[in-house]
Design a protein around this motif. Structure first.
Motif, mmCIF file in Angstrom:
data_model
loop_
_atom_site.group_PDB
_atom_site.id
_atom_site.type_symbol
_atom_site.label_atom_id
_atom_site.label_comp_id
_atom_site.label_asym_id
_atom_site.label_seq_id
_atom_site.Cartn_x
_atom_site.Cartn_y
_atom_site.Cartn_z
ATOM 1 N N UNK A 1 28.296 31.436 -5.763
ATOM 2 C CA UNK A 1 27.506 32.424 -6.511
ATOM 3 C C UNK A 1 26.152 31.824 -6.921
ATOM 4 N N UNK A 2 26.183 30.589 -7.408
ATOM 5 C CA UNK A 2 24.923 29.963 -7.854
ATOM 6 C C UNK A 2 23.973 29.740 -6.677
ATOM 7 N N UNK A 3 24.551 29.430 -5.507
ATOM 8 C CA UNK A 3 23.685 29.202 -4.344
ATOM 9 C C UNK A 3 23.015 30.497 -3.894
ATOM 10 N N UNK A 4 23.537 31.644 -4.331
ATOM 11 C CA UNK A 4 22.954 32.949 -3.987
ATOM 12 C C UNK A 4 22.154 33.533 -5.153
ATOM 13 N N UNK A 5 21.891 32.728 -6.159
ATOM 14 C CA UNK A 5 21.094 33.222 -7.297
ATOM 15 C C UNK A 5 21.927 33.905 -8.366
ATOM 16 N N UNK A 6 23.254 33.738 -8.314
ATOM 17 C CA UNK A 6 24.119 34.376 -9.293
ATOM 18 C C UNK A 6 24.784 33.376 -10.216
ATOM 19 N N UNK A 7 25.890 33.796 -10.833
ATOM 20 C CA UNK A 7 26.590 32.939 -11.785
ATOM 21 C C UNK A 7 28.045 33.359 -11.882
ATOM 22 N N UNK A 8 28.893 32.414 -12.289
ATOM 23 C CA UNK A 8 30.276 32.737 -12.644
ATOM 24 C C UNK A 8 30.484 32.238 -14.070
ATOM 25 N N UNK A 9 30.684 33.186 -14.996
ATOM 26 C CA UNK A 9 30.720 32.874 -16.415
ATOM 27 C C UNK A 9 32.128 33.088 -16.951
ATOM 28 N N UNK A 10 32.599 32.157 -17.773
ATOM 29 C CA UNK A 10 33.907 32.342 -18.426
ATOM 30 C C UNK A 10 33.717 33.343 -19.576
ATOM 31 N N UNK A 11 34.567 34.354 -19.599
ATOM 32 C CA UNK A 11 34.469 35.377 -20.644
ATOM 33 C C UNK A 11 35.557 35.159 -21.704
ATOM 34 N N UNK A 12 36.698 34.634 -21.253
ATOM 35 C CA UNK A 12 37.769 34.312 -22.193
ATOM 36 C C UNK A 12 38.700 33.320 -21.514
ATOM 37 N N UNK A 13 39.406 32.551 -22.314
ATOM 38 C CA UNK A 13 40.330 31.587 -21.727
ATOM 39 C C UNK A 13 40.827 30.606 -22.764
ATOM 40 N N UNK A 14 41.805 29.777 -22.380
ATOM 41 C CA UNK A 14 42.312 28.784 -23.326
ATOM 42 C C UNK A 14 41.232 27.747 -23.650
ATOM 43 N N UNK A 15 41.295 27.204 -24.872
ATOM 44 C CA UNK A 15 40.256 26.279 -25.344
ATOM 45 C C UNK A 15 40.019 25.132 -24.363
ATOM 46 N N UNK A 16 41.114 24.620 -23.805
ATOM 47 C CA UNK A 16 40.995 23.478 -22.911
ATOM 48 C C UNK A 16 40.104 23.748 -21.704
ATOM 49 N N UNK A 17 40.094 24.987 -21.253
ATOM 50 C CA UNK A 17 39.300 25.333 -20.072
ATOM 51 C C UNK A 17 37.809 25.047 -20.292
ATOM 52 N N UNK A 18 37.345 25.293 -21.520
ATOM 53 C CA UNK A 18 35.922 25.135 -21.811
ATOM 54 C C UNK A 18 35.477 23.669 -21.745
ATOM 55 N N UNK A 19 36.447 22.753 -21.927
ATOM 56 C CA UNK A 19 36.052 21.348 -21.779
ATOM 57 C C UNK A 19 36.196 20.893 -20.330
ATOM 58 N N UNK A 20 37.057 21.587 -19.561
ATOM 59 C CA UNK A 20 37.216 21.223 -18.144
ATOM 60 C C UNK A 20 36.072 21.778 -17.291
ATOM 61 N N UNK A 21 35.545 22.905 -17.744
ATOM 62 C CA UNK A 21 34.599 23.625 -16.893
ATOM 63 C C UNK A 21 33.504 24.185 -17.796
#
Lengths: 509, 369
Positions: free
Chosen positions: B314-334
């Motif tokens: 997505x980023x290579x095409x000018x876009x993005x993949x954004x986390x909207x919700x998830x377990x706390x641990x995910x935010x430190x992994x990604x």
């Protein structure tokens, strides 16, 4: 003949400029009479662009000293870059020489946005004309020098157009449209330029080339693209823009209605909007203006009407049919005196030619004109128009009106002769009163022309000290030295050192 | 005076609302004036504050361990509604659903997200969230005519105006959209309204791409797990004419489907022409809802497997993949946002000048700013 702006002289704001120059962030900005300094700058610029794209002759500098408005400023040198890299090098060179920079397109702006307030290097972007069309995404990457109408012409056969259509669209550039967030009659339904900009590439005050926004929806981070649009060249120099292309309407109908009073015309326009129809355009002209236009281009406007309404409905054929009926119905309820639907594309084009030639037509009446641009809530149009006519009468000026009634955007125009002593002062006094009346009605200082130099000192009428300070902070974040288009938009002293908290020592960043 | 004592006057009943995070200091200003005082105090004590509207978009962006939670639920007044001007001015804590319901009485709509839940006007603006009808009416940023911000150091600032067309000064109202409060808490806003179409239908079709190509400027085309719905609005004749050409099942009215839910929620953004390709690239097991012609996909998954590859594409095409919700641990992994955008220096400089003590949502934006 000298250009109008030369004859008309400088706006009121000029008197305050000289005093302010003392506190310019670039202290040496006025010392350009030193020949060595000038020659080194020109030498550096020639090294970047070659001799042909650096213009330093007096006549050349004179020609780039103004725009469509009345202000004229001093140009140090004009440069014509062709790539973002060249713009970047020019910015770095100008910065090294402590010279302010004014970027410009075709110079059709009316608020002095392209007239340097202090001696400046003028960067003309008219040579940057690349166009890359992407029909799959309904977008196009365009250089800032691309003429507005040229993009629509190029995409017409594919079924698309660029929606913003200022009256100057056959001359103005898209870079200028983006810098001013330009409008036009058809932004009633489609929105002004900002709604059609997905990304801008700018050269920052550091000379860096930065892409803001992108082809995907909702770019992450602060939406800097949105604030660069309409920033009048104060935040960066636009070198490329990704614009949206809008599908051409399947059907369109243009209706010309005449009325015995301005009130009836305005009531019709407001009535159409209030009933939940958003036409493609709703334009009103008063009788003085229709007569001038008829004389000039013979558009077929009824010259016996006190006011005419030009309404256009566009879209799906069934919708066009229904909306056209509603326009006629509301016009009838408001005592329409004549009503005509353009029979074909030729007649329709003629009506629009009449509308878009309005300002040119004024040349028959007087050698100079001052074109105002204010906005009021649509419900305040009748009362405001009445007050505006009273102001014209009280000051004894010849005023003509043509305006975007659908979105409450007024364009009172005063025709006058600036060579008559005192005339310009009278015009300025009348127009300032018009601005005050519009603000009292809950309106704004400018709907589409911008603030530039012309209305800079009126900003405190609308905004508090804290509001202006916030605007100045925003500017400072992009351009801390005030390199780009200095002394525009924000009045002197907008940035208040004593407002807010200082950044504490050891804070983040 | 202790910090708790300083904040005592602003601790309102509203903080008992469900869903608010645990925090020692909870304030619920009843007026914008109080909000100014609260942020001034927060700056003085260099507190980290989270602003709580409906709590529906709190999963987006960098995680914050706040010293202070400011609930906007008491700032929910209607300030000014001019139906004939098609503008409405409201305080930021008003719920989107309450506003739209009120407007519908006069056949008007603010065209904000269609299933807002508890979301507030301020929250939707601060998070830059748009509804699917953006395909026809433009995103939320096109709705905002005027904004009143209270800066991080407690100064009330107004920009824009209550008129539908305005170029007086820099466009702070649009800049505030998607700013996550970093320039100031959105306290009040004037929105441009649209007339509600007299006829509205939802057409279920098998081939969303074909429908998008056939329909003339549809209100929205949304595909979820292989089935597309075309939303049309306008005069009866116009809508009927369009329906005929679509070959699908017609239901009167607009019926919106909730976005898929799962352990992890995503927002995938790509150029509109790449949406089919994006759908095909979703890792197996991901459920989705895609705005055809818009380029946004709301997705849900059980875990983040395959997300890194999808984000890179997505980023290579000018876009993005954004986390909207998830377990706390995910935010430190990604990283919740992915690669930060260009112009980060300017963003930092801006925020410094509006929130010098970095009180509101510090670290929430891309690049950890």
């Amino acid at each position: 003949m000298w250009p109008r702006s030369y004859r008309a002289g400088l706006p009121n704001t000029r008197s305050s400029l000289d005093e302010e120059s003392a506190c310019l962030c670039i202290p040496e900005a006025r010392a350009w009479h030193e020949p060595d300094r000038l020659m080194t700058l020109i030498g550096d610029l020639r090294e970047i662009l070659g001799p042909d794209r650096v213009l330093s002759e007096p006549l050349e500098r004179y020609l780039y000293g103004t725009d469509g408005g009345m202000a004229r400023g001093e140009v140090i040198v004009v440069v014509l870059p062709e790539t973002a890299g060249e713009v970047s090098d020019v910015v770095k060179a100008a910065k090294r020489h402590a010279s302010p920079i004014v970027a410009r397109g075709a110079g059709t702006g009316l608020a002095g946005g392209a007239a340097p307030a202090v001696p400046s290097v003028v960067v003309s972007l008219t040579n940057m004309k690349t166009i890359e069309i992407d029909l799959g995404n309904r977008t196009a990457w365009v250089g800032p020098g691309v003429i507005n109408l040229d993009l629509s012409k190029l995409t017409r056969s594919s079924g698309f157009h660029f929606a913003p259509d200022p009256s100057s669209q056959s001359a103005c550039t898209i870079g200028g449209n983006v810098a001013n967030n330009s409008g036009g009659p058809h932004c009633l339904a489609e929105g002004t330029t900002t709604s059609h900009v997905l990304a801008v590439e700018i050269v920052t005050a550091d000379g860096e080339v930065v892409l803001l926004g992108g082809p995907a929806p909702d770019p992450i981070g602060l939406d800097l693209r949105s604030v660069v649009v309409g920033s009048e060249g104060l935040l960066g120099i636009i070198t490329r823009t990704l614009v949206k292309l809008t599908p051409n309407p399947l059907d369109v109908r243009t209706i010309l209605a005449g009325f015995a009073t301005m009130e009836d015309a305005v009531a019709t326009s407001s009535g159409i909007v209030a009933r939940g129809v958003v036409p493609a355009a709703l334009e009103i002209m008063d009788q003085k203006m229709t007569r001038a236009v008829e004389n000039f281009v013979g558009a077929g406007f009824p010259i016996d009407a006190a006011a005419i309404l030009l309404a256009e409905v566009a879209g799906h054929p069934a919708a066009v049919e229904a909306e056209a009926r509603l326009v006629e119905q509301v016009a009838n309820e408001n005592h329409v005196t004549s009503l005509r639907v353009a029979a074909d594309e030729v007649e329709r084009a003629k009506l629009w030619l009449g509308r878009k030639s309005a300002f040119g037509a004024v040349a028959q009446l007087a050698p100079d004109y001052y074109l105002h641009d204010t906005v009021v809530p649509r419900t305040q149009l009748v009362a405001t128009m009445q007050k505006i006519y009273e102001i014209a009468e009280r000051h004894g000026v010849l005023m003509l009106n043509v305006f975007h009634a659908g979105d409450g955007n007024l364009h009172p125009l005063v025709a006058f002769d600036a060579s008559v002593e005192g005339q310009l002062d009278i015009v300025h006094a009348a127009m300032e009163e018009v601005a005050r009346v519009c603000i009292e009605a809950g309106g704004a200082l400018s709907g589409e022309h911008g603030i530039g130099l012309e209305k800079r000192d009126l900003m405190p009428l609308l905004y508090s000290e804290a509001d202006l300070d916030a605007q100045a902070r925003l500017r400072e974040a992009f351009d801390p030295d005030g390199l780009f288009n200095p002394q525009k938009v924000l009045p002197a002293g907008s940035r208040c050192a004593d407002l807010g908290r200082p950044i504490p020592a050891g804070a983040w960043l | 005076m202790t910090i708790a004592a300083a904040f005592a006057p602003f601790v309102g009943l509203a903080v008992a609302d469900s869903g608010l995070p645990e925090c020692d200091l909870m304030a619920a200003p009843q007026t914008i004036d109080e909000l100014e005082q609260i942020l001034d105090l927060a700056s003085e004590h260099q507190l980290k504050a989270v602003i709580w509207g409906g709590g529906t978009h709190q999963g987006i962006g960098g995680r914050i361990d706040p010293d202070l939670v400011i609930a906007t639920s008491q700032l929910n007044r209607l300030i000014d509604w001019q139906p004939e001007d098609f503008t409405v001015t409201v305080e930021a804590g008003m719920r989107v659903s309450d506003l739209e319901e009120m407007l519908a009485d006069r056949g008007q709509m603010a065209v904000l997200p269609e299933l807002p839940g508890a979301a507030t006007i301020g929250g939707v603006m601060a998070a830059g969230i748009s509804g699917w009808r953006r395909a026809r009416y433009g995103p939320t940023r096109d709705r905002v005519l005027e904004v009143d911000l209270v800066t991080g150091d407690g100064r009330r600032v107004r920009a824009g105006g209550r008129v539908v067309k305005n170029v007086t000064g820099f466009d702070l109202p649009r800049l505030a959209v998607g700013s996550y409060g970093s320039l100031g808490v959105i306290a009040q806003a004037c929105l441009k309204l649209w007339p509600e179409p007299s006829t509205k239908v939802t057409v279920s079709v098998a081939d969303g791409d074909r429908a998008l190509a056939t329909a003339y400027r549809p209100t929205a085309v949304v595909e979820a797990d292989g089935v597309a719905k075309v939303y049309l609005g306008g005069t009866e004749a116009e809508v009927d004419g369009q329906v005929e050409s679509l070959d699908g099942t017609v239901v009167p009215g607009w019926f919106w489907t909730p976005a898929p839910t799962g352990a992890v929620g995503w927002s995938l953004r790509v150029p509109p022409a790449l949406i089919r390709s994006a759908i095909e690239r979703l890792p197996s097991g991901w459920r989705y809802q895609a705005g055809l012609g818009v380029g946004e996909i709301k997705a849900a998954s059980v875990d983040a497997d395959g997300a890194a590859e999808l984000r890179a594409w997505a980023e290579s095409r000018g876009g993005a993949l954004v986390i909207v919700s998830g377990p706390v641990g995910l935010y430190s992994d990604m990283d919740p946002w992915g690669t930060p955008p260009p112009g980060l220096d300017i963003q930092r400089e801006l925020i410094r000048r509006f929130d010098p003590c970095r009180v509101v949502n510090p670290g929430r934006l891309p690049g950890g700013i």
